[in-house]
Write a protein that holds these residues in place. Structure first.
Motif, PDB file in Angstrom:
ATOM      1  N   SER A 117       4.679 -12.835   0.471  1.00  0.00           N
ATOM      2  CA  SER A 117       5.916 -12.989   1.247  1.00  0.00           C
ATOM      3  C   SER A 117       6.737 -11.698   1.346  1.00  0.00           C
ATOM      4  N   ASP A 118       6.285 -10.591   0.723  1.00  0.00           N
ATOM      5  CA  ASP A 118       7.025  -9.329   0.763  1.00  0.00           C
ATOM      6  C   ASP A 118       7.095  -8.777   2.183  1.00  0.00           C
ATOM      7  N   LEU A 119       8.191  -8.095   2.437  1.00  0.00           N
ATOM      8  CA  LEU A 119       8.424  -7.522   3.768  1.00  0.00           C
ATOM      9  C   LEU A 119       8.560  -6.006   3.662  1.00  0.00           C
ATOM     10  N   HIS A 120       8.266  -5.322   4.761  1.00  0.00           N
ATOM     11  CA  HIS A 120       8.485  -3.888   4.890  1.00  0.00           C
ATOM     12  C   HIS A 120       9.277  -3.675   6.174  1.00  0.00           C
ATOM     13  N   ASN A 121      10.503  -3.169   6.047  1.00  0.00           N
ATOM     14  CA  ASN A 121      11.400  -2.999   7.198  1.00  0.00           C
ATOM     15  C   ASN A 121      11.578  -4.312   7.966  1.00  0.00           C
ATOM     16  N   GLY A 122      11.630  -5.412   7.232  1.00  0.00           N
ATOM     17  CA  GLY A 122      11.858  -6.717   7.849  1.00  0.00           C
ATOM     18  C   GLY A 122      10.616  -7.391   8.401  1.00  0.00           C
ATOM     19  N   TRP A 123       9.459  -6.736   8.273  1.00  0.00           N
ATOM     20  CA  TRP A 123       8.216  -7.298   8.800  1.00  0.00           C
ATOM     21  C   TRP A 123       7.238  -7.560   7.654  1.00  0.00           C
ATOM     22  N   PRO A 124       6.342  -8.531   7.833  1.00  0.00           N
ATOM     23  CA  PRO A 124       5.312  -8.757   6.802  1.00  0.00           C
ATOM     24  C   PRO A 124       4.463  -7.496   6.609  1.00  0.00           C
ATOM     25  N   LEU A 125       3.968  -7.340   5.408  1.00  0.00           N
ATOM     26  CA  LEU A 125       3.117  -6.185   5.120  1.00  0.00           C
ATOM     27  C   LEU A 125       1.863  -6.248   5.986  1.00  0.00           C
ATOM     28  N   SER A 126       1.491  -5.123   6.578  1.00  0.00           N
ATOM     29  CA  SER A 126       0.346  -5.127   7.498  1.00  0.00           C
ATOM     30  C   SER A 126      -0.980  -5.291   6.775  1.00  0.00           C
ATOM     31  N   SER A 127      -1.078  -4.748   5.565  1.00  0.00           N
ATOM     32  CA  SER A 127      -2.323  -4.868   4.808  1.00  0.00           C
ATOM     33  C   SER A 127      -1.991  -5.063   3.331  1.00  0.00           C
ATOM     34  N   LEU A 128      -2.017  -6.295   2.921  1.00  0.00           N
ATOM     35  CA  LEU A 128      -1.709  -6.616   1.532  1.00  0.00           C
ATOM     36  C   LEU A 128      -2.681  -5.950   0.553  1.00  0.00           C
ATOM     37  N   PRO A 129      -4.002  -6.001   0.786  1.00  0.00           N
ATOM     38  CA  PRO A 129      -4.928  -5.332  -0.142  1.00  0.00           C
ATOM     39  C   PRO A 129      -4.699  -3.818  -0.238  1.00  0.00           C
ATOM     40  N   LYS A 130      -4.404  -3.196   0.901  1.00  0.00           N
ATOM     41  CA  LYS A 130      -4.162  -1.749   0.917  1.00  0.00           C
ATOM     42  C   LYS A 130      -2.873  -1.422   0.146  1.00  0.00           C
ATOM     43  N   THR A 131      -1.850  -2.218   0.347  1.00  0.00           N
ATOM     44  CA  THR A 131      -0.585  -2.019  -0.365  1.00  0.00           C
ATOM     45  C   THR A 131      -0.795  -2.169  -1.865  1.00  0.00           C
ATOM     46  N   ARG A 132      -1.543  -3.190  -2.260  1.00  0.00           N
ATOM     47  CA  ARG A 132      -1.827  -3.394  -3.693  1.00  0.00           C
ATOM     48  C   ARG A 132      -2.631  -2.224  -4.270  1.00  0.00           C
ATOM     49  N   ALA A 133      -3.594  -1.736  -3.500  1.00  0.00           N
ATOM     50  CA  ALA A 133      -4.421  -0.623  -3.970  1.00  0.00           C
ATOM     51  C   ALA A 133      -3.573   0.633  -4.183  1.00  0.00           C
ATOM     52  N   PHE A 134      -2.671   0.932  -3.251  1.00  0.00           N
ATOM     53  CA  PHE A 134      -1.786   2.086  -3.404  1.00  0.00           C
ATOM     54  C   PHE A 134      -0.858   1.903  -4.603  1.00  0.00           C
ATOM     55  N   MET A 135      -0.311   0.720  -4.742  1.00  0.00           N
ATOM     56  CA  MET A 135       0.582   0.438  -5.870  1.00  0.00           C
ATOM     57  C   MET A 135      -0.154   0.652  -7.194  1.00  0.00           C
ATOM     58  N   GLU A 136      -1.366   0.147  -7.274  1.00  0.00           N
ATOM     59  CA  GLU A 136      -2.154   0.286  -8.502  1.00  0.00           C
ATOM     60  C   GLU A 136      -2.488   1.750  -8.766  1.00  0.00           C
ATOM     61  N   LYS A 137      -2.909   2.452  -7.734  1.00  0.00           N
ATOM     62  CA  LYS A 137      -3.275   3.868  -7.887  1.00  0.00           C
ATOM     63  C   LYS A 137      -2.108   4.694  -8.418  1.00  0.00           C
ATOM     64  N   TYR A 138      -0.951   4.563  -7.791  1.00  0.00           N
ATOM     65  CA  TYR A 138       0.190   5.384  -8.191  1.00  0.00           C
ATOM     66  C   TYR A 138       0.815   4.922  -9.504  1.00  0.00           C
ATOM     67  N   THR A 139       0.761   3.646  -9.771  1.00  0.00           N
ATOM     68  CA  THR A 139       1.270   3.153 -11.043  1.00  0.00           C
ATOM     69  C   THR A 139       0.440   3.711 -12.195  1.00  0.00           C
ATOM     70  N   HIS A 140      -0.881   3.690 -12.053  1.00  0.00           N
ATOM     71  CA  HIS A 140      -1.746   4.243 -13.108  1.00  0.00           C
ATOM     72  C   HIS A 140      -1.599   5.757 -13.208  1.00  0.00           C
ATOM     73  N   TYR A 141      -1.363   6.416 -12.096  1.00  0.00           N
ATOM     74  CA  TYR A 141      -1.121   7.857 -12.132  1.00  0.00           C
ATOM     75  C   TYR A 141       0.130   8.162 -12.967  1.00  0.00           C
ATOM     76  N   PHE A 142       1.231   7.471 -12.666  1.00  0.00           N
ATOM     77  CA  PHE A 142       2.470   7.726 -13.411  1.00  0.00           C
ATOM     78  C   PHE A 142       2.372   7.254 -14.859  1.00  0.00           C
ATOM     79  N   LEU A 143       1.564   6.254 -15.104  1.00  0.00           N
ATOM     80  CA  LEU A 143       1.324   5.811 -16.482  1.00  0.00           C
ATOM     81  C   LEU A 143       0.686   6.939 -17.280  1.00  0.00           C
ATOM     82  N   GLU A 144      -0.284   7.629 -16.679  1.00  0.00           N
ATOM     83  CA  GLU A 144      -0.942   8.734 -17.368  1.00  0.00           C
ATOM     84  C   GLU A 144      -0.012   9.935 -17.523  1.00  0.00           C
ATOM     85  N   VAL A 145       0.790  10.214 -16.500  1.00  0.00           N
ATOM     86  CA  VAL A 145       1.748  11.321 -16.581  1.00  0.00           C
ATOM     87  C   VAL A 145       2.756  11.063 -17.703  1.00  0.00           C
ATOM     88  N   SER A 146       3.086   9.798 -17.916  1.00  0.00           N
ATOM     89  CA  SER A 146       4.082   9.470 -18.949  1.00  0.00           C
ATOM     90  C   SER A 146       3.614   9.840 -20.353  1.00  0.00           C
TER      91      SER A 146
END
Length: 197
Positions: free
Chosen positions: A162-191
């Motif tokens: 149900s998440d929105l981006h600029n008031g619209w549904p996310l265009s690609s939920l799997p892609k958004t999740r993949a980016f979130m996971e990638k950058y979250t793990h990156y910052f986890l390692e930087v920490s």
């Protein structure tokens, strides 16, 4: 039965999360008072490199660095001995977080390049003594949650259908999740590189 994609919504996941949160509130205080605090980043990087080399999970890597931080905070240790302590922290963390066949072996550790250049050879007896000292320092409690222990739980809850981006549904939920996971793990390692406070 819970579906694979919805495990984080189940009661077991909620119970584990709650238990980790309670443990997190009881973590020992880290004061960053070590005389070797300037060497901390080097040893944190070393533990990260070794855990990647042995393909250890992020929770083992983060626990190893946290154990090293706490130990350095309480003791003034010669730099050469810090190598033995760091390796012992890695071994204890991997024994706590990994399956037995994933734990690095003594021969593997002794074959590391920096061990040879420092003329350091670990014996089973030395390693057991150091592990015992570490365990006594931590009152035999290695259940010390780090950010890595929570990351998967929060990642699964981070993006909803149900998440929105600029008031619209996310265009690609799997892609958004993949980016979130990638950058979250990156910052986890930087920490790992920063001083804990």
């Amino acid at each position: 039965m819970e579906t694979e994609g919805q495990w984080w919504k189940g009661q077991l996941a909620a119970d584990i999360h709650q238990a980790l949160r309670i443990k997190e509130l009881k973590l020992p205080a880290y004061r960053a008072h070590s005389p070797q605090i300037g060497m901390r980043r080097y040893f944190a990087d070393l533990l990260a490199i070794l855990s990647n080399r042995y393909q250890l999970c992020p929770t083992a890597r983060h626990l190893a660095v946290y154990l090293l931080d706490l130990f350095m905070d309480h003791y003034d240790v010669a730099v050469k001995q810090l190598y033995v302590i760091a390796l012992s922290c890695l071994l204890l963390a991997s024994k706590f977080e990994e399956k037995e066949d994933r734990v690095p072996k003594l021969e593997q550790l002794n074959a590391l390049g920096f061990m040879c250049s420092l003329n350091l050879v670990l014996t089973k007896r030395d390693l057991l003594k150091m592990e015992l000292l570490l365990l006594e320092t931590f009152n035999w409690n290695l259940c010390m949650p780090t950010a890595a222990h929570f990351i998967d739980y929060y990642l699964h809850a981070a993006i909803q259908d149900s998440d929105l981006h600029n008031g619209w549904p996310l265009s690609s939920l799997p892609k958004t999740r993949a980016f979130m996971e990638k950058y979250t793990h990156y910052f986890l390692e930087v920490s790992l590189q920063g001083r804990r406070a």
